[in-house]
Write a protein that holds these residues in place. Structure first.
Motif, PDB file in Angstrom:
ATOM      1  N   ILE A  69       0.839  -1.212   0.000  1.00 48.72           N
ATOM      2  CA  ILE A  69       0.000   0.000   0.000  1.00 48.72           C
ATOM      3  C   ILE A  69       0.872   1.259   0.000  1.00 48.72           C
ATOM      4  O   ILE A  69       0.605   2.218  -0.737  1.00 48.72           O
ATOM      5  N   LEU A  70       1.931   1.264   0.794  1.00 48.58           N
ATOM      6  CA  LEU A  70       2.833   2.409   0.850  1.00 48.58           C
ATOM      7  C   LEU A  70       3.570   2.605  -0.476  1.00 48.58           C
ATOM      8  O   LEU A  70       3.832   3.745  -0.890  1.00 48.58           O
ATOM      9  N   HIS A  71       3.928   1.511  -1.141  1.00 47.71           N
ATOM     10  CA  HIS A  71       4.558   1.614  -2.462  1.00 47.71           C
ATOM     11  C   HIS A  71       3.636   2.340  -3.440  1.00 47.71           C
ATOM     12  O   HIS A  71       4.069   3.253  -4.167  1.00 47.71           O
ATOM     13  N   VAL A  72       2.382   1.934  -3.471  1.00 50.82           N
ATOM     14  CA  VAL A  72       1.413   2.554  -4.378  1.00 50.82           C
ATOM     15  C   VAL A  72       1.248   4.037  -4.042  1.00 50.82           C
ATOM     16  O   VAL A  72       1.233   4.899  -4.938  1.00 50.82           O
ATOM     17  N   PHE A  73       1.154   4.351  -2.750  1.00 50.57           N
ATOM     18  CA  PHE A  73       1.006   5.742  -2.325  1.00 50.57           C
ATOM     19  C   PHE A  73       2.208   6.573  -2.762  1.00 50.57           C
ATOM     20  O   PHE A  73       2.054   7.714  -3.243  1.00 50.57           O
TER      21      PHE A  73
END
Length: 386
Positions: A209-213
């Motif tokens: 999720i943090l990668h996508v953000f």
């Protein structure tokens, strides 16, 4: 055969076998594996200062040459991106992970140093330098070499870097699955593996999720500066993301990243210079993974997640990522010294850290190279007319 059965499947198999055998094997088998782990940890501790010197010195020395202002702008933007990624990961993971896994107290292992079975004997392998001495030496030599016109020392450290990279590729990486197998067998024998796996699953999802953000943040910034649609820019760069998922290497993905970056509208001069550079110095995805995994492992170990500890760690990690060798798990290998000296990781914690990192290494690499396209657009914007 080795190419077909890569590091990630071997790590996964090691974890599964370690858990299954830890339920049934006698204590003497666990002690034998604990002996291997003790020797491996000693060897790793000996090699870590050498890894720091071997990769940081040439990494900094190479930054001393290039296209003047373009190099300076590119390096600064890459470092800022890495810092932002690290602090986003810290604030999100430190606030969410304790809540998602039920709080530090509920997952803390019952004194990790005692529940782990000890080895039969130990072999002392004291490192030639401590971590901080190796870092200071590396910065002095790297900056000094970059200021010199000669290349004798530069070539010497580059050859030393090749030697250490072979040590990583042919000794440390192949032995990692055995090391992780021993750790999980030991934890299962001690009745703690369920707690560890519960944290692993939550950390893995949070990292993705943090990668996508982070990608959305990078392309929103690039789109805002250039007046282009961030999602369309991200779509253009998507082939680089999926190529990196397969290759698990920023360097191997450079041709695809370069081709797609040119299609974003950034000038060919800037993309041809920045994409190969960013493949080496820009590791925002890997930084997110390392910081998040470190917090997860510290929660497992019952340590406090202090901002005062992570601020210097993230600033140093941004510099150390320049030195990450181009092998699977290279970023976490470069960061081992910082995890040890700045966050107080012991051998068992480093083993868990490496296992958790490598489990999603390809996603971190894909985030790194896809973000390179956004940074190339930003550099192109700021370098116009310079």
């Amino acid at each position: 055969m080795k190419g077909k059965f890569g590091l990630l499947p071997r790590i996964f198999l090691a974890i599964v076998l370690g858990i299954l055998l830890g339920l049934v094997v006698p204590k003497v088998i666990v002690e034998i594996m604990a002996t291997f782990n003790s020797i491996f940890n000693g060897f790793l501790g000996f090699v870590v200062p050498l890894i720091i010197i071997a990769f940081i010195v040439p990494g900094i020395a190479q930054l001393g040459k290039g296209s003047g202002k373009l190099l300076g702008i590119s390096t600064l933007i890459a470092y800022l991106s890495t810092l932002i990624a690290g602090f986003i990961a810290y604030f999100v993971a430190s606030n969410l992970l304790p809540k998602l896994v039920g709080g530090t107290g509920s997952i803390e292992l019952e004194n990790p140093e005692e529940f782990l079975v000890g080895g039969l004997f130990e072999i002392g392998m004291p490192p030639m330098l401590d971590i901080m001495s190796a870092l200071i030496f590396s910065f002095i030599m790297g900056l000094g070499i970059s200021a010199l016109k000669g290349d004798v020392l530069k070539k010497g450290f580059e050859e030393f870097s090749v030697i250490i990279e072979k040590v990583i590729s042919y000794i440390i990486i192949p032995l990692l699955p055995i090391h992780i197998f021993g750790i999980f067998m030991n934890m299962t024998f001690g009745g703690q593996v369920a707690k560890v796996l519960s944290v692993f699953g939550v950390v893995f999802v949070l990292i993705i999720i943090l990668h996508v953000f982070m990608l959305l943040l990078q392309y929103t910034t690039a789109g805002t500066l250039t007046g282009k649609n961030p999602l369309k820019l991200l779509k253009v760069m998507s082939p680089a993301y999926f190529t990196a998922l397969g290759t698990q290497s920023s360097a191997a993905t450079i041709p695809v990243t370069l081709r797609q970056a040119r299609q974003t509208g950034a000038s060919e001069k800037v993309t041809d210079f920045t994409v190969p550079l960013f493949a080496t110095i820009h590791l925002s995805g890997s930084t997110i993974t390392i910081v998040s995994c470190a917090i997860g492992v510290m929660l497992i170990n019952g340590q406090d997640i202090l901002l005062s500890s992570f601020i210097p760690f993230i600033f140093m990690l941004g510099i150390t990522m320049i030195a990450a060798p181009g092998v699977p798990g290279g970023a976490v290998m470069a960061a081992i010294g910082l995890l040890d000296s700045m966050l107080g990781f012991n051998g068992a914690m480093l083993g868990l850290m490496i296992a958790l990192y490598i489990a999603q290494d390809s996603f971190g690499t894909a985030t790194n190279v896809t973000g390179d396209g956004a940074l190339a657009i930003i550099v192109d914007k700021f370098s116009k007319g310079k």
